[in-house]
Design a protein around this motif. Structure first.
Motif, PDB file in Angstrom:
ATOM      1  N   SER A 106      43.374  44.127  29.215  1.00  0.00           N
ATOM      2  CA  SER A 106      43.737  44.829  27.996  1.00  0.00           C
ATOM      3  C   SER A 106      44.685  44.024  27.119  1.00  0.00           C
ATOM      4  N   GLN A 107      44.863  44.522  25.885  1.00  0.00           N
ATOM      5  CA  GLN A 107      45.859  43.949  24.989  1.00  0.00           C
ATOM      6  C   GLN A 107      47.279  44.250  25.470  1.00  0.00           C
ATOM      7  N   ASP A 108      47.391  45.175  26.416  1.00  0.00           N
ATOM      8  CA  ASP A 108      48.723  45.415  26.996  1.00  0.00           C
ATOM      9  C   ASP A 108      49.103  44.353  28.024  1.00  0.00           C
ATOM     10  N   ARG A 109      48.214  43.305  28.154  1.00  0.00           N
ATOM     11  CA  ARG A 109      48.463  42.114  28.962  1.00  0.00           C
ATOM     12  C   ARG A 109      48.409  42.380  30.465  1.00  0.00           C
ATOM     13  N   THR A 110      47.799  43.503  30.835  1.00  0.00           N
ATOM     14  CA  THR A 110      47.666  43.822  32.258  1.00  0.00           C
ATOM     15  C   THR A 110      46.206  43.822  32.669  1.00  0.00           C
ATOM     16  N   ILE A 111      46.013  43.651  33.968  1.00  0.00           N
ATOM     17  CA  ILE A 111      44.681  43.718  34.574  1.00  0.00           C
ATOM     18  C   ILE A 111      44.698  44.862  35.576  1.00  0.00           C
ATOM     19  N   LYS A 112      43.629  45.642  35.557  1.00  0.00           N
ATOM     20  CA  LYS A 112      43.501  46.743  36.510  1.00  0.00           C
ATOM     21  C   LYS A 112      42.191  46.609  37.262  1.00  0.00           C
ATOM     22  N   MET A 113      42.252  46.929  38.555  1.00  0.00           N
ATOM     23  CA  MET A 113      41.039  46.983  39.367  1.00  0.00           C
ATOM     24  C   MET A 113      40.831  48.425  39.786  1.00  0.00           C
ATOM     25  N   TRP A 114      39.613  48.939  39.469  1.00  0.00           N
ATOM     26  CA  TRP A 114      39.295  50.337  39.713  1.00  0.00           C
ATOM     27  C   TRP A 114      38.213  50.442  40.779  1.00  0.00           C
ATOM     28  N   ARG A 115      38.381  51.361  41.693  1.00  0.00           N
ATOM     29  CA  ARG A 115      37.315  51.739  42.607  1.00  0.00           C
ATOM     30  C   ARG A 115      36.464  52.792  41.903  1.00  0.00           C
ATOM     31  N   ASP A 159      50.716  36.518  28.948  1.00  0.00           N
ATOM     32  CA  ASP A 159      51.751  36.759  27.940  1.00  0.00           C
ATOM     33  C   ASP A 159      51.172  37.249  26.616  1.00  0.00           C
ATOM     34  N   LYS A 160      49.854  37.185  26.472  1.00  0.00           N
ATOM     35  CA  LYS A 160      49.212  37.664  25.253  1.00  0.00           C
ATOM     36  C   LYS A 160      47.931  38.416  25.622  1.00  0.00           C
ATOM     37  N   ASP A 161      47.147  38.805  24.605  1.00  0.00           N
ATOM     38  CA  ASP A 161      45.940  39.606  24.825  1.00  0.00           C
ATOM     39  C   ASP A 161      44.996  38.919  25.801  1.00  0.00           C
ATOM     40  N   ILE A 162      44.323  39.745  26.611  1.00  0.00           N
ATOM     41  CA  ILE A 162      43.309  39.245  27.545  1.00  0.00           C
ATOM     42  C   ILE A 162      41.949  39.375  26.873  1.00  0.00           C
ATOM     43  N   ASN A 163      41.241  38.252  26.729  1.00  0.00           N
ATOM     44  CA  ASN A 163      39.981  38.213  25.982  1.00  0.00           C
ATOM     45  C   ASN A 163      38.744  38.310  26.853  1.00  0.00           C
ATOM     46  N   ALA A 164      38.808  37.842  28.096  1.00  0.00           N
ATOM     47  CA  ALA A 164      37.592  37.799  28.918  1.00  0.00           C
ATOM     48  C   ALA A 164      37.953  37.867  30.388  1.00  0.00           C
ATOM     49  N   ILE A 165      37.037  38.470  31.156  1.00  0.00           N
ATOM     50  CA  ILE A 165      37.151  38.538  32.614  1.00  0.00           C
ATOM     51  C   ILE A 165      35.772  38.282  33.195  1.00  0.00           C
ATOM     52  N   ASP A 166      35.722  37.534  34.292  1.00  0.00           N
ATOM     53  CA  ASP A 166      34.456  37.313  34.982  1.00  0.00           C
ATOM     54  C   ASP A 166      34.710  37.296  36.477  1.00  0.00           C
ATOM     55  N   ILE A 167      33.762  37.863  37.239  1.00  0.00           N
ATOM     56  CA  ILE A 167      33.845  37.914  38.704  1.00  0.00           C
ATOM     57  C   ILE A 167      32.927  36.851  39.283  1.00  0.00           C
ATOM     58  N   SER A 168      33.371  36.196  40.342  1.00  0.00           N
ATOM     59  CA  SER A 168      32.598  35.111  40.955  1.00  0.00           C
ATOM     60  C   SER A 168      31.320  35.651  41.580  1.00  0.00           C
ATOM     61  N   PRO A 169      30.326  34.783  41.802  1.00  0.00           N
ATOM     62  CA  PRO A 169      29.034  35.239  42.344  1.00  0.00           C
ATOM     63  C   PRO A 169      29.130  35.893  43.721  1.00  0.00           C
ATOM     64  N   ASP A 170      30.139  35.521  44.521  1.00  0.00           N
ATOM     65  CA  ASP A 170      30.267  36.117  45.850  1.00  0.00           C
ATOM     66  C   ASP A 170      31.283  37.254  45.888  1.00  0.00           C
ATOM     67  N   ASP A 171      31.803  37.657  44.723  1.00  0.00           N
ATOM     68  CA  ASP A 171      32.760  38.766  44.598  1.00  0.00           C
ATOM     69  C   ASP A 171      34.074  38.523  45.340  1.00  0.00           C
ATOM     70  N   SER A 172      34.441  37.259  45.536  1.00  0.00           N
ATOM     71  CA  SER A 172      35.693  36.994  46.237  1.00  0.00           C
ATOM     72  C   SER A 172      36.865  36.785  45.284  1.00  0.00           C
ATOM     73  N   MET A 173      36.578  36.455  44.048  1.00  0.00           N
ATOM     74  CA  MET A 173      37.649  36.195  43.093  1.00  0.00           C
ATOM     75  C   MET A 173      37.186  36.565  41.694  1.00  0.00           C
ATOM     76  N   PHE A 174      38.114  36.598  40.754  1.00  0.00           N
ATOM     77  CA  PHE A 174      37.778  36.798  39.349  1.00  0.00           C
ATOM     78  C   PHE A 174      38.709  35.948  38.497  1.00  0.00           C
ATOM     79  N   ALA A 175      38.295  35.705  37.270  1.00  0.00           N
ATOM     80  CA  ALA A 175      39.057  34.876  36.336  1.00  0.00           C
ATOM     81  C   ALA A 175      39.372  35.689  35.089  1.00  0.00           C
ATOM     82  N   SER A 176      40.543  35.446  34.524  1.00  0.00           N
ATOM     83  CA  SER A 176      40.948  36.112  33.287  1.00  0.00           C
ATOM     84  C   SER A 176      41.348  35.057  32.269  1.00  0.00           C
ATOM     85  N   ALA A 177      40.874  35.229  31.019  1.00  0.00           N
ATOM     86  CA  ALA A 177      41.178  34.298  29.934  1.00  0.00           C
ATOM     87  C   ALA A 177      41.990  35.030  28.876  1.00  0.00           C
ATOM     88  N   SER A 178      42.971  34.339  28.319  1.00  0.00           N
ATOM     89  CA  SER A 178      43.923  35.012  27.434  1.00  0.00           C
ATOM     90  C   SER A 178      44.222  34.186  26.190  1.00  0.00           C
TER      91      SER A 178
END
Length: 884
Positions: free
Chosen positions: A479-488, A502-521
């Motif tokens: 979110s633009q609130d600069r936080t990441i949430k994981m929801w079940r 420290d600023k807006d989060i523009n993109a998120i992607d999860i790895s092909p094996d679902d072990s990690m994710f990346a966030s771009a800001s």
């Protein structure tokens, strides 16, 4: 796996309507809409664009003519030549005439039911009636004190056209209640005027409204006239005595009203006239005119859509439907075949989005990629069918503000959305039943959700039948609130919330094996997280501006395969796109930058992987899509079909189609044609080799006719020049031939326009060189003798080509004239030598004789002689002495 180097735009979804007049012909085939400053003529069934013109519009019900009124006060009348073939419809607009319509802009235009008369109402308060075929004014109707806002013709069955007078006249009738040819007009003076077109007089000025009149319609028998206004009242007028019959308070600011013909709609217990209205409440409402009661009923959620509003409703008898035109540039087709005698709203059987606005994000849906979801700067997500993108397959209603981001799961049956309402939603897509339902919603962010991601790895324990209906197990939002949430999924509370950037989060992607994710800001960094724990495992630093996109590479590709160093975990990588105009490839082994791709001239907004990870596609603010070779770092191709930022980019799961969406409201489907292009190129090269061999055979066999024709077809200037040179130098020349061979003259005289154009261009080039000018002049002589001036001027040769031929020809003739002048000097010298031969020349050699001759020449004052003594001797004197 071969790289993709060629793409073709297989399908393009373009804007259709941006507000203004909409018209549909009586057959329901031709739709006419206004798109910015243009008029679009479209096939209403397929969405195929048939014609594009400029201005505002009105169209005759039979689609025989198209009338366009422009801001310059001019009116253009086009004849629409409609041609219908098997599975194809084409229109060829022909301009009949252009006239000045009013001294002020035309606000409304209306055609009569027969398609022979046109009424125009201007901002000057004047109403004009035109003969469409003749293009002249039949009536000038003055009386309104404001801008004309509505008009409607009435044509009784006993009225015929008097062609000589250019207006309507009535047959003799015994029915005293029958009215003549009438026109009702309304304006912002809140007055409805009824005009008798036989006498050109206003027979009534009906005053009952308190605001601008927006809709008018006559009953089928002409005994009733209804008017709708923004004062939230419908007035029913008796046309016999021209008095108010009754009023219907509809409690809605109206934009259009109409009366359905008797028997059009079947409602239990209602036998009288049915009125339809549309306005600010954004729904088509039906009223029983005899009882004054509303037939339709509001549904839950209708009040939330009032900001959109209806601007017009079209009744089409051939389709048995009402077509509502809305403020959000959508067209809804409502069926009049009601399933219940007391419906809520009329059932919508078709939805057309006239303008998708700015395409912010898009995703393929279903395992077969038969649908595509669009986030279009709106709170609704539009679902389009790939096979029929003209009509919307569905709309996802639920968000309270603009939807910013989309993501799909591995199956394509689930779609996650995030918007400016600080809310994320999960939707289930059931294409077989055409069902699109909201599964769950997630609230908790303090500001807009700009990034969302679903798991990539399909579950392995379930059967295929069960997997496609099982919801994803989690959702990650940024979110633009600069936080990441994981929801079940299914839980209303987030499993964890992390302060990520420290600023807006523009993109998120999860790895092909679902072990990690990346966030771009926007803080210029990309962070790699463990999915279950939510802990940072690495940070990618190197971009000089905010990062707009991040994508994990396919799990099968390794860093070594693309030029990097083999590492653990398959050499995992991510690709990022940034506002610094670069695309970067990163290794997740040591979190280093492997490569930087430069080529965009504006921010890189989206990146995706292609060809199993061997290529990367990126889209930017420069309106371009680029495809990169990951190993070499070179750009394989650039795709250009957008005029604004390309925000959205996605790859079809089979890796054969790349789809892009931009701020210009255009969606382009790019299909991979690399193999097709390679096969075509190979065939062309093979055919060229065969033709070149045939050309050599023709030259060897002295078959000049075939050789010249083939050389022109292959466009080989050098070989064509050699052919003509050989012909011109042939000795002896055939009698009556200009080029040297009669067969060559005949070939040059029987060329097609394309071949002749090529030959003239070759003559132009050869004529610029003194060595080849002789050939050019000889062939040009043949051309001028064989072809008329009109034929030559009609060739695809611009004026500068002919000017170049003329200019160099004049230069060559000037040189020839100079040589002729110098030839007299040679003659004089030879005569002097004759005299010397008669004198005593014993003991003189050729050089001495030349010197004596030259001395006599200079004694006579002739200084223009340009040959040196030795050159003169070698070229002239030696030949003279040998002959004497």
């Amino acid at each position: 796996m071969s790289l993709k180097t060629h793409f073709r735009p297989e399908k393009i979804i373009q804007p259709l309507y941006t507000g203004g007049k909409v018209a549909l012909d009586q057959s329901g085939r031709i739709l006419v809409t206004t798109l910015d400053e243009d008029v679009l003529v479209t096939n209403f069934e397929t969405g195929e664009e048939l014609a594009r013109l400029e201005g505002r519009i009105a169209v005759t019900p039979t689609a025989s003519h198209l009338i366009i009124c422009s801001r310059s006060y001019s009116m253009r009348i086009y004849s629409l030549n409609l041609m219908c073939r098997e599975n194809a419809t084409s229109v060829k607009p022909t301009l009949l005439r252009s006239v000045k319509a009013h001294t002020a802009p035309v606000i409304v235009a209306e055609t009569d039911p027969t398609g022979t008369l046109l009424a125009t109402g201007g901002a000057d308060g004047l109403v004009k009636v035109w003969d469409i075929k003749g293009g002249f004014v039949t009536h000038n109707l003055r009386g309104h004190g404001g801008v004309i806002s509505a008009m409607k013709f009435y044509k009784p069955e006993n009225i015929v056209l008097n062609e000589r007078e250019g207006r309507k006249s009535s047959k003799a009738t015994t029915d005293s209640e029958t009215i003549g040819w009438r026109l009702a007009t309304g304006a912002d003076d809140a007055i409805v005027r009824v005009w008798d077109l036989e006498t050109s007089k206003c027979v009534a000025a009906l005053e009952s409204h308190a605001s601008v009149v927006r809709g008018l319609d006559w009953s089928q028998d002409g005994k009733m006239l209804v008017s709708g206004s923004r004062d939230q009242v419908v007035c029913v007028w008796d046309t016999k005595n021209l008095k108010l019959k009754g009023t219907i308070p509809v409690l809605e600011e109206l934009e259009t009203v109409g009366i359905l013909p008797m028997g059009t709609i079947n409602l239990g217990g209602i036998e009288g006239q049915v009125l339809y209205i549309g306005g600010k409440k954004n729904r088509v409402r039906l009223w029983d005119l005899s009882g004054g009661k509303e037939i339709t009923q509001a549904e839950d959620g209708d009040e939330e859509k009032e900001a959109e509003g209806i601007v017009d409703i079209l009744y089409n008898p051939s389709l048995s439907s009402l077509i509502s035109v809305h403020n959000d540039q959508t067209l809804l087709t409502h069926s009049l075949k009601l399933p219940s005698p007391t419906p809520t709203n009329l059932p919508v059987i078709r939805r057309i989005s006239g303008h998708h606005d700015e395409i912010i994000d898009l995703q393929y849906l279903t395992p077969t990629s038969s649908l595509i979801a669009l986030a279009t700067n709106s709170e609704d997500v539009r679902i389009l069918s790939i096979n029929n993108s003209f009509s919307d397959a569905g709309v996802l209603h639920g968000h309270g503000d603009i939807v910013i981001c989309l993501d799909r799961d591995w199956s394509g049956y689930w779609l996650a959305t995030g918007g400016k309402d600080n809310e994320a939603r999960l939707w289930h897509i059931d294409d077989k039943n055409n069902s699109f339902t909201s599964h769950s919603r997630y609230t908790g962010h303090a500001e807009s959700i700009g990034a969302i991601a679903l798991p990539r790895k399909p579950p392995s324990a379930e059967s295929e039948a069960g997997r496609k209906f099982s919801a994803p197990r989690l959702i990650v939002t940024g979110s633009q609130d600069r936080t990441i949430k994981m929801w079940r999924v299914g839980k209303s509370k987030a499993m964890y919330t992390k302060k990520a950037h420290d600023k807006d989060i523009n993109a998120i992607d999860i790895s092909p094996d679902d072990s990690m994710f990346a966030s771009a800001s926007q803080d210029r960094t990309v962070k790699i997280w463990s999915l279950e724990e939510g802990e940072v495992t690495g940070v990618l630093r190197g971009h000089r501006r905010g990062v707009w996109s991040v994508k994990f590479a396919p799990y099968s590709i390794t860093a070594a395969a693309v030029g990097g160093v083999e590492g653990t975990k398959g050499g995992r990588m991510v690709v990022t796109g940034s506002g610094d105009k670069t695309v970067k490839l990163w290794s997740l082994t040591d979190y280093s930058c492997l490569k930087t791709f430069e080529g965009h001239t504006n921010s890189v907004l989206k990146t995706v992987w292609l060809t199993g990870g061997l290529q990367v596609a990126s889209s930017g603010g420069d309106g371009l899509v680029k495809v990169w070779d990951v190993k070499s770092g070179e750009c394989n191709t650039t795709l250009d079909n957008h005029e604004d930022k390309v925000w959205a980019l996605a790859v079809r799961p089979d890796d054969q189609v790349l789809v892009s969406g931009g701020g210009d409201s255009v969606v382009t489907f790019w299909v991979d044609v690399t193999t097709e292009i390679a096969e075509t190129t190979a065939k062309e090269e093979e055919a060229q080799i065969e033709q070149e061999q045939a050309l050599q055979n023709h030259i060897h066999n002295a078959d000049y006719r075939a050789a010249i024709t083939l050389a022109l077809t292959l466009n080989h200037p050098g070989r064509l020049l050699n052919l003509f040179t050989a012909v011109i130098k042939s000795s002896p020349a055939e009698e009556g031939s200009i080029s040297g061979l009669l067969a060559v003259d005949e070939v040059i005289g029987t060329l097609s326009d394309e071949q002749l154009s090529i030959l003239v261009l070759r003559i132009r080039d050869w004529n610029t060189n003194a060595k080849t000018a002789t050939v050019a002049q000889r062939i040009m002589h043949v051309v001028f003798r064989r072809y008329s001036v009109q034929r030559l001027l009609g060739l695809k040769v611009d004026l500068t080509g002919w000017e170049a031929i003329l200019s160099y020809t004049m230069r060559h003739y000037k040189k020839v004239e100079e040589l002729v002048d110098e030839s007299y000097l040679v003659d004089y010298t030879l005569r002097e030598m004759e005299e010397m031969m008669e004198e005593d020349v014993d003991g003189m050699d050729g050089v001495e004789m030349t010197a004596v001759a030259m001395a006599r020449v200079r004694y006579l004052g002739i200084e223009k002689f340009t040959f040196s003594p030795r050159e003169f001797y070698d070229t002239t004197i030696r030949d003279y002495l040998q002959n004497h």
